[in-house]
Every structure is written in C-alpha cells, then in structure tokens.
Design a protein around this motif. Structure first.
Motif, mmCIF file in Angstrom:
data_model
loop_
_atom_site.group_PDB
_atom_site.id
_atom_site.type_symbol
_atom_site.label_atom_id
_atom_site.label_comp_id
_atom_site.label_asym_id
_atom_site.label_seq_id
_atom_site.Cartn_x
_atom_site.Cartn_y
_atom_site.Cartn_z
ATOM 1 N N ARG A 1 -3.644 -0.421 6.766
ATOM 2 C CA ARG A 1 -4.833 -1.548 6.427
ATOM 3 C C ARG A 1 -6.380 -2.723 7.257
ATOM 4 O O ARG A 1 -7.115 -1.769 7.016
ATOM 5 C CB ARG A 1 -4.768 -1.742 4.526
ATOM 6 N N ILE B 1 -5.275 -9.350 0.377
ATOM 7 C CA ILE B 1 -3.475 -9.414 0.102
ATOM 8 C C ILE B 1 -2.866 -10.222 1.064
ATOM 9 O O ILE B 1 -3.310 -11.474 1.785
ATOM 10 C CB ILE B 1 -3.882 -7.913 1.202
ATOM 11 N N THR C 1 0.549 0.160 4.843
ATOM 12 C CA THR C 1 0.468 -1.308 4.780
ATOM 13 C C THR C 1 0.435 -2.357 5.167
ATOM 14 O O THR C 1 -1.498 -1.376 5.522
ATOM 15 C CB THR C 1 2.293 -1.842 6.053
ATOM 16 N N LYS C 2 0.160 -3.464 5.358
ATOM 17 C CA LYS C 2 -0.766 -4.407 5.029
ATOM 18 C C LYS C 2 -1.530 -4.379 6.657
ATOM 19 O O LYS C 2 -2.689 -4.033 6.040
ATOM 20 C CB LYS C 2 -0.351 -6.013 4.874
ATOM 21 N N ASP D 1 -7.090 -11.144 7.497
ATOM 22 C CA ASP D 1 -5.662 -11.576 6.723
ATOM 23 C C ASP D 1 -5.912 -11.221 5.105
ATOM 24 O O ASP D 1 -5.850 -10.999 4.616
ATOM 25 C CB ASP D 1 -4.990 -12.469 6.866
#
Length: 409
Positions: free
Chosen positions: A279, A409, A275-276, A404
């Motif tokens: 990561r 992403i 998932t973001k 972020d």
C-alpha cells in the motif's frame, strides 16, 4: 420501318432534345443570383470587430484581461504571430479582402480557450471552421521543438532527479496516462470512434515529466479501440521496445492499471488484501503518476475546448490536440503565470494536509479517463521482480518519514 415514319420519329426526338436544352437554359437563368459577396455585419469587421475594438482596448487598458482572453500576453502573441504569419496569410482578390493572419490567430486562440466559434470577430462560422485547423497545424509546426524527449544524459538526469527529490520515486523518467478527447460523431463513421462510455473520441497518450511538461505525445487512436490495443498500436510502445527513448537501463515510466507491467512501465499492485508495504508502494507511485493527470487538467482548464465535444472531423481534432499540447509546453516554459493557483493538486505530507486541484471539481465531459485494462496474460517475471525490489526500497533504504502514517496503518 418505312422511311417517312423514321423521319417523323427522328424529328420528334430532335424536338424533345431541343426543348430539354431550352429548359436547362431557362433553369440556369432563373437561378437565384447572389445578392452580395459579403454580409453587411461582416463588412463592418474593421470598425466593429473584436480584433480592432475589444482586443485593442484590452491591450491598451487591461493587460491581465488581454492575457485571459487569448491565454497569453502581447509579447507571446506577437512572437507566435511572427512564426505562423507567412503560412496562414492569404492574398487579397478583386472580390474581397483576405482575412489577416492576426485575426486568424486571435480567433484560433479564442476558440481553443473557449471551444466556441466567435461571431464577435465578425467572421462567418463557415470561414472559421476552415482556417482554425490550418492555424493549429502551423502553431504545432512552429513550436514542435517544445515537445521533445531528452536526447542527452544530462537532461535525462534532471528529470530523474526531479522524480527523486520532488516526488520521492527513484528510477522514474516520466508519468504515462491516456485521455479521451470527446468530439461530435463524425458523419458516416458508424462505431469507429464510439467508446465504452457512450461518446465519440480520439485518444491522447502522453508522457509527462516532473514539471508537468509533455515529453512525448501520441494522438489519434479511435476511442473504440480496446485500451490494450491503444497502447499496443501506439508509437510510444514501438519507441520503448526499440529503445528509441533515451531511458537509462533500469529506468521506467509510472502508469496505472490501464497499462501492462513491464521493465519500462511500472504500475501499482492491483490485487486485494495488500500488505502495508504494498500500500505504501502504491501511494508513492501514485504521487509520481498523478502529475500526468494534473498536466491534462492544467491544459484543459487553460484551453477549455476540452470541456465539451469538439465539432470537427477526427483528423482536425487531432491537430487541435497537438497544438494545445505544444502551447502548454511553450507557455509553461516562457510564461511565469501560466499555471494558475489551485490548478494542481497540493499536499503537505508531513501534516497530512491534501487539497485537490480546481479542475478535479469541475464537470468534465465523459470519456476523459481510460478504463482499467483487461490483459489475458501475466506480466513478465523480471518485471514483477523489479516491482518487488522497488517496493522493498521505498519501505527500506528509500523510505520517507511520513509514509508509515499516511493511511493510519
């Protein structure tokens, strides 16, 4: 047997023994006598050797080159010599003059700096290979206090705050990694030190703090050992399990996939389709862990003995590794220009500008990186929960403004 025959046999045997003894005496007499005790080019050491010529010229005329040649300035060299001189100086004999402690230390430092035995000092290679490990051992013994893990909460909090404010990772008190130190195949060792990359090595495990200092080292595991076995059999694992290292209750070391996930070892997520948030957590952790790679790189660039296989026995390689680790810490503590520009990774996360350190672009001998660990059991449930909590923290309360956008992403 008749008496006359027996006497004849004994007589013949006596003649054979006598002749054999005579041949031994003649053989010893014919043995080539030593032509000289000291070779002519060695005898000119005091007048033409590097210690009394080149190094003296650098000391008087070019201090920057002096520092580059021995990896330290004159003040540091004099201090180190005073610490080891008593234990490395031998007495003169009637046959020859003993090498001075000064020359021994100069040759050893130059050997660590280049990995080459120095004929330029007009000292035979056989002599150098004998005293270099001894000098390295005395260096480590004299400076051992420079490799210590914090014993009081105040110093420990400095490291913890360093990881928070410099590397944006809370709860961390060190970065852990392993380095294969490549060496020539030891005689009659079989495959004992033969590693998975086809070279022979011993392993250095190290914990590094936020300022690239080695805080804990474990040296000597054979390169043949499985990666999990290297850690399982290390003094570091014993120290962690028995809480011999003064880590706060919720503190940990950051590592990579080589090591197991535990309450005291925090590693990144390794499964695919992350998932973001995961990561982002992995990148935040890698920023903190990368300092141990840079510490290895700084040491290898300053002491280039690591740039090719070391031609010494494993036990001697071990003491050489320890001596370079302690010299790394001592020089970094007392020598302002020890870390050269470009020797560590640089990043400007706000502008997304990243620059790898120079050592990453140099050709390294095989076996420097420990391969991913294959563990046949799942990590403890509480360790997984702790990683999830950290992941939530760095994506929530502990988020930084640039994260972020770091992966677009």
């Amino acid at each position: 047997m008749e008496p006359d025959v027996a006497d004849a046999v004994l007589s013949v045997c006596g003649l054979i023994v006598t002749e054999f003894k005579n041949q031994i005496v003649l053989s010893k007499e014919k043995k080539k006598k030593r032509k000289y005790w000291v070779r002519n080019w060695v005898a000119r050491r005091n007048t033409l050797g590097a210690s009394n010529v080149l190094i003296q010229e650098l000391k008087n005329e070019d201090l920057m080159s002096f520092k580059n040649y021995l990896r330290m300035d004159e003040g540091h060299f004099s201090y180190l010599l005073s610490k080891v001189e008593k234990n490395i100086q031998k007495q003169n004999t009637f046959l020859r003059e003993a090498l001075s402690a000064k020359i021994k230390l100069e040759i050893t430092l130059r050997f660590l700096a280049t990995g080459e035995l120095q004929y330029f000092f007009r000292v035979p290679k056989c002599s150098i290979s004998k005293f270099v490990p001894t000098v390295c051992e005395e260096i480590y013994r004299a400076l051992e206090e420079y490799i210590t893990f914090p014993v009081d909460s105040e110093e420990l909090s400095i490291i913890g705050n360093g990881f928070i404010y410099r590397w944006d990772f809370p709860g961390c008190y060190g970065a852990l990694d392993g380095k294969h130190v490549v060496m020539k195949a030891p005689p009659n060792s079989g495959s004992d030190f033969f590693n998975y990359k086809g070279t022979f090595s011993i392993v250095l495990l190290a914990v590094v703090d936020h300022n690239y200092y080695f805080r804990f080292i474990d040296v000597g595991a054979s390169g043949r050992s499985s990666d999990g076995g290297i850690f399982r059999n290390s003094s570091l694992k014993i120290a962690l399990e028995n809480r011999l290292l003064n880590i706060l209750k919720d503190g940990f070391f950051v590592t990579d996939d080589v090591f197991p996930l535990t309450l005291q070892l925090m590693k990144p997520y390794s499964r695919r389709q992350l998932t973001k948030e995961q990561r982002i957590f992995n990148y935040r952790l890698s920023r903190a862990r990368r300092i141990v790679e840079n510490a290895f790189g700084i040491m290898a660039s300053r002491f280039q003995i690591y740039m090719k296989p070391i031609s010494l026995a494993p036990e001697k390689v071990e003491i050489i590794v320890k001596s370079t680790c302690v010299l790394h810490n001592w020089l970094q503590t007392t020598f302002s220009s020890y870390i050269m520009p470009g020797s560590i990774d640089e990043e400007n996360v706000k502008n997304f500008n990243f620059k790898n350190s120079a050592w990453r672009n140099e050709i390294q001998p095989m076996g420097l990186d420990v391969p991913p660990l294959r563990i046949g059991q799942h990590p403890p449930r509480n360790a997984n929960e702790k990683r999830e909590m950290l992941c939530q923290y760095v994506n929530g309360e502990g988020a930084v403004s640039w994260q972020d956008n770091i992966f677009n992403i």
